[in-house]
Design a protein around this motif. Structure first.
Motif, short mmCIF file in Angstrom:
data_model
loop_
_atom_site.label_atom_id
_atom_site.label_comp_id
_atom_site.label_asym_id
_atom_site.label_seq_id
_atom_site.Cartn_x
_atom_site.Cartn_y
_atom_site.Cartn_z
N PRO A 1 0.78 -1.15 -0.05
CA PRO A 1 -0.06 -0.16 0.02
C PRO A 1 0.97 1.38 -0.15
O PRO A 1 0.34 2.33 -0.48
CB PRO A 1 -0.81 0.00 1.30
N THR A 2 2.08 1.25 0.58
CA THR A 2 2.85 2.64 0.62
C THR A 2 3.45 2.88 -0.64
O THR A 2 3.08 3.96 -1.03
CB THR A 2 3.96 2.29 1.74
N VAL A 3 3.73 1.59 -1.34
CA VAL A 3 4.37 1.92 -2.68
C VAL A 3 3.10 2.35 -3.55
O VAL A 3 3.48 3.29 -4.70
CB VAL A 3 5.20 0.63 -3.19
N ARG A 4 2.15 1.89 -3.62
CA ARG A 4 1.00 2.16 -4.35
C ARG A 4 0.60 3.87 -4.19
O ARG A 4 0.47 4.44 -4.91
CB ARG A 4 -0.26 1.61 -3.87
N ALA A 5 0.51 4.03 -2.81
CA ALA A 5 0.24 5.55 -2.45
C ALA A 5 1.57 6.43 -3.12
O ALA A 5 1.13 7.64 -3.49
CB ALA A 5 0.16 5.68 -0.96
N GLU A 6 2.69 5.96 -3.06
CA GLU A 6 3.77 6.79 -3.59
C GLU A 6 3.62 7.09 -5.11
O GLU A 6 3.80 8.12 -5.72
CB GLU A 6 5.28 6.16 -3.18
N LEU A 7 3.28 5.93 -5.84
CA LEU A 7 3.39 6.05 -7.01
C LEU A 7 1.83 7.08 -7.47
O LEU A 7 2.07 7.47 -8.60
CB LEU A 7 3.07 4.48 -7.66
N ALA A 8 0.94 6.71 -6.69
CA ALA A 8 -0.07 7.65 -6.99
C ALA A 8 0.00 9.00 -6.78
O ALA A 8 -0.47 9.81 -7.79
CB ALA A 8 -1.28 7.04 -6.23
N PHE A 9 0.92 9.18 -5.73
CA PHE A 9 1.30 10.75 -5.38
C PHE A 9 2.03 11.26 -6.73
O PHE A 9 1.94 12.49 -7.18
CB PHE A 9 2.04 10.84 -4.29
N ILE B 1 9.98 9.75 -6.67
CA ILE B 1 11.03 10.09 -5.51
C ILE B 1 11.36 11.45 -5.24
O ILE B 1 11.34 11.82 -3.95
CB ILE B 1 12.34 9.22 -5.71
N ASN B 2 11.86 12.27 -6.35
CA ASN B 2 11.85 13.46 -6.13
C ASN B 2 10.87 14.63 -5.57
O ASN B 2 11.10 15.46 -4.82
CB ASN B 2 12.54 14.13 -7.32
N GLN B 3 9.69 13.91 -6.22
CA GLN B 3 8.49 14.98 -5.68
C GLN B 3 8.24 14.60 -4.04
O GLN B 3 7.78 15.29 -3.46
CB GLN B 3 7.39 14.60 -6.61
N ILE B 4 8.42 13.48 -3.97
CA ILE B 4 8.43 13.01 -2.30
C ILE B 4 9.42 13.65 -1.44
O ILE B 4 8.76 14.23 -0.41
CB ILE B 4 8.42 11.47 -2.02
N LYS B 5 10.70 13.99 -1.98
CA LYS B 5 11.56 14.68 -1.11
C LYS B 5 11.00 16.12 -1.17
O LYS B 5 11.37 16.88 -0.14
CB LYS B 5 13.06 14.39 -1.81
N ILE B 6 10.71 16.67 -2.30
CA ILE B 6 10.13 18.18 -2.22
C ILE B 6 8.93 17.97 -1.11
O ILE B 6 9.10 18.91 -0.18
CB ILE B 6 9.64 18.58 -3.49
N ALA B 7 8.16 17.35 -1.09
CA ALA B 7 7.16 17.35 -0.13
C ALA B 7 7.61 17.11 1.38
O ALA B 7 7.13 17.82 2.18
CB ALA B 7 5.84 16.11 -0.37
N ARG B 8 8.60 16.29 1.55
CA ARG B 8 9.18 16.22 2.88
C ARG B 8 10.09 17.49 3.30
O ARG B 8 10.65 17.38 4.38
CB ARG B 8 10.12 15.00 2.86
#
Length: 660
Positions: free
Chosen positions: A115-123, A188-195
């Motif tokens: 589920p975490t990978v699914r949410a990351e890909l959806a984001f 991954i880069n968009q997650i890092k920006i969000a973090r």
């Protein structure tokens, strides 16, 4: 570079739930098991416009999938007619099986194991839906193949992946390597920006081909310096009128400066002294190109030094850091740019490239036409690729057919321009336009060199054109005068166009207008080179007078004066078979009688084909006149023919001597 409204990231809290945090970032549209293709064509290619077809379209002009577009062409139907016929049919819609294999138009989020990978890909996909992020459309087939490979790794987050792991995953996706790697890296880069992670890269613009330009300062290791360079980069982005590529290059220079500062134990802004700046200047001046082993050009050295100078000045004057006031470069200390030198193509190279049989080796007709336009008009590659479809303007009046112009937007001067076109090139463009309309079902695209494959910008790119030219020249095996492989670029076509026009005697003000130079100084560079080259060729040429005897060329000031007279004569007394040496202050009392022992006439081997043609014409006139008893005509043509035989004989004799 702009701030975003983000859900706060609190990994330090004991109650923090990463899965819930990332799920809260995903819009409802993307929190689904099966995401359909984007009708807008932003996060994915749009679906085929036939309502019963589950495939995606990769052709913005028709919005049909490849299978139905091929069917339309085979039936030779207009686009609207084809769509109406098929959508009006009572199609028996096939029951679609939702899987990563059977449905190419669906992103199968439901197939992701964790589920975490699914949410990351959806984001990540939701961020792709924002055109400002510049990702471009994704392929459902590539996404679904990537999901299948990710499931095999049993990871619980994409953040676990190291660069080599990402490469391995992309390799497993086969022909979808680039798409798969892009999906992972961008997510991954968009997650890092969000973090709020400082090492995340930010998009600051795009290249000519639509590819994104990103920040590079995040690669600086020192946290204090990375933060300051980030602030400086944002300031430069918001206040300067420079291109995004230039701003990226300045950041890259600061990354190199930061690596050098690590060795110098620079720990704070107060350490940015004049002494440090001079040390950096000395280091830059000692750098060598790793490929050639030569010192960096003055232009490159200036980029590396001026970026640091700008950084220090902004910290001091805009951000009020206590940096010594003398920490700056003084006049004359910065590397001085070399005077730009035109890189025209040698005559044997450009002549070879213009041959129809060699141009035919460029298989893609759009690329071949683009090359011809650049050679024939001297416009830049970027402007060529960006030509509008209706760029051809008909200027013919009263039955004429040879007056055409090329209309385009000059982005360098931000002005609309028109350039004269040779008639054969105009006809080639006209034929190409008709061909494009036929291929697109009668519709006209936005660009002359429309390209459905270049989905972000929809046209031919400068990078693709460069590749075509490089492969073409390599295939021809052309070489420079020194024997090295010929280097041909679009801009060398422009340099050659300018040089040739000046050598033909076109006024420099006209050449300036043809090139679109705002300053005559830019055009004068070509004038200096063309004059030098013409004189070298003139001095090497064996000039002959009307008696077929060699003409000696003086040295020193006398030679300079002779050369000036020669250039004036070429401009004022144009002859098809040689040159007139009559001083400009005198008028010719024997116009068109150069071959009747005129002491001012001179010619060379360059005119041999014309001389032979003239001799043959005189021979035919004499033969016909003798047959008809016209002795006066025989007498008029006999003297020029004897002169021509004498000159041709001398030229051929010297040519045979050189070949032995």
């Amino acid at each position: 570079m702009s701030s975003q409204n983000l859900v706060p990231f609190r990994s330090d809290s004991p109650d923090f739930n990463y899965l819930k945090w990332i799920q809260d970032l995903v819009p409802a549209q993307f929190s689904v098991a099966h995401l359909t293709a984007d009708p807008r064509g932003v996060y994915s290619y749009p679906p085929c416009q036939l309502h019963f077809c589950p495939r995606i379209s990769q052709d913005p002009a028709t919005r049909l999938c490849r299978i139905h577009n091929d069917e339309r062409r085979a039936k030779k139907l207009e686009l609207e007619q084809f769509v109406k016929i098929n959508n009006d049919k009572k199609q028996e819609t096939t029951k679609l099986r939702i899987s990563s294999v059977s449905v190419r138009g669906i992103f199968d989020f439901g197939a992701v194991s964790h589920p975490t990978v699914r949410a990351e890909l959806a984001f990540g996909m939701s961020k792709r839906a924002n055109p400002e992020n510049g990702f471009g459309p994704a392929r459902p087939a590539a996404f679904n193949r990537l999901v299948a490979e990710i499931n095999k790794t049993h990871i619980i987050s994409l953040l676990e992946l190291e660069p080599e792991d990402i490469g391995d995953l992309a390799d497993q996706c086969g022909s979808y390597y680039d798409s798969a790697k892009g999906i992972i890296n961008e997510t991954i880069n968009q997650i890092k920006i969000a973090r709020g992670e400082p090492e995340a890269r930010r998009r600051i613009g795009a290249r000519y081909n639509g590819a994104s330009v990103y920040t590079t300062y995040q690669n600086i290791k020192q946290s204090w310096l990375r933060e300051l360079v980030g602030r400086w980069a944002t300031f430069r982005y918001n206040t300067s009128g420079n291109s995004t590529l230039y701003l990226q290059a300045q950041q890259t220079a600061m990354v190199e400066f930061a690596e050098w500062c690590e060795q110098k134990s620079v720990r704070s802004p107060e350490d940015l002294t004049r002494g440090l700046l001079l040390d950096w200047l000395g280091h830059v001046n000692s750098l060598q190109n790793p490929r050639t082993g030569k010192h960096l050009s003055a232009s490159w050295r200036l980029k590396l030094v001026s970026a640091v100078e700008s950084f220090v000045e902004v910290l001091r004057s805009e951000f009020n850091y206590p940096i010594p006031t003398n920490a700056r470069y003084r006049p004359g200390e910065l590397p001085q740019r070399e005077e730009p030198r035109p890189r025209f193509l040698e005559p044997h190279i450009i002549d070879a490239l213009r041959k129809p049989e060699n141009l035919a080796l460029i298989e893609n007709r759009a690329h071949r036409l683009a090359v011809r336009i650049m050679m024939g008009t001297g416009i830049r590659a970027g402007h060529t690729c960006n030509l509008p479809f209706d760029c051809l303007k008909d200027l013919n009046r009263n039955g004429s057919s040879d007056k055409w112009a090329l209309a385009f937007l000059d982005t360098k001067s931000n002005s609309n321009r028109m350039l004269p076109l040779p008639p054969d090139l105009a006809q080639d463009i006209l034929s190409f336009q008709n061909e494009q309309r036929t291929l697109l079902g009668g519709d006209a695209p936005e660009f002359l060199f429309f390209s459905p494959r270049a989905y972000k910008i929809g046209r031919l790119t400068v990078e693709r054109l460069n590749t075509t030219i490089h492969e073409w020249v390599a295939r021809l095996g052309l070489r420079e005068t020194d024997g090295s492989p010929a280097v041909v670029t679009p801009h060398r076509f422009r340099h050659t166009f300018a040089t040739e026009n000046l050598e033909k005697g076109v006024p420099i003000e006209i050449v300036q207008e043809l090139l679109g130079h705002r300053n005559l100084t830019s055009t004068q560079i070509y004038a200096h080179v063309s004059n030098k080259r013409l004189r070298e060729e003139w001095e090497k040429a064996q000039l002959l007078d009307v008696r077929g005897e060699s003409i000696a060329i003086s040295d020193g000031p006398e030679g300079d004066a002779e050369w000036l007279l020669h250039r004036i004569a070429r401009a004022t007394q144009a002859l098809p078979n040689g040159y007139c040496g009559l001083p400009i202050q005198q008028s010719c009392p024997h116009e068109h009688a150069c071959l009747n022992d005129c002491v001012h006439f001179m010619t060379s081997r360059d005119f041999l084909p014309v001389l032979i043609q003239q001799r043959d014409n005189h021979a035919r006139l004499i033969s016909k006149a003798e047959a008809n008893g016209h002795l006066r005509i025989v007498q008029i043509n006999k003297k020029p023919m004897e002169t021509l035989n004498r000159i041709i004989g001398k030229i051929e004799e010297e040519g045979n001597a050189e070949s032995q």
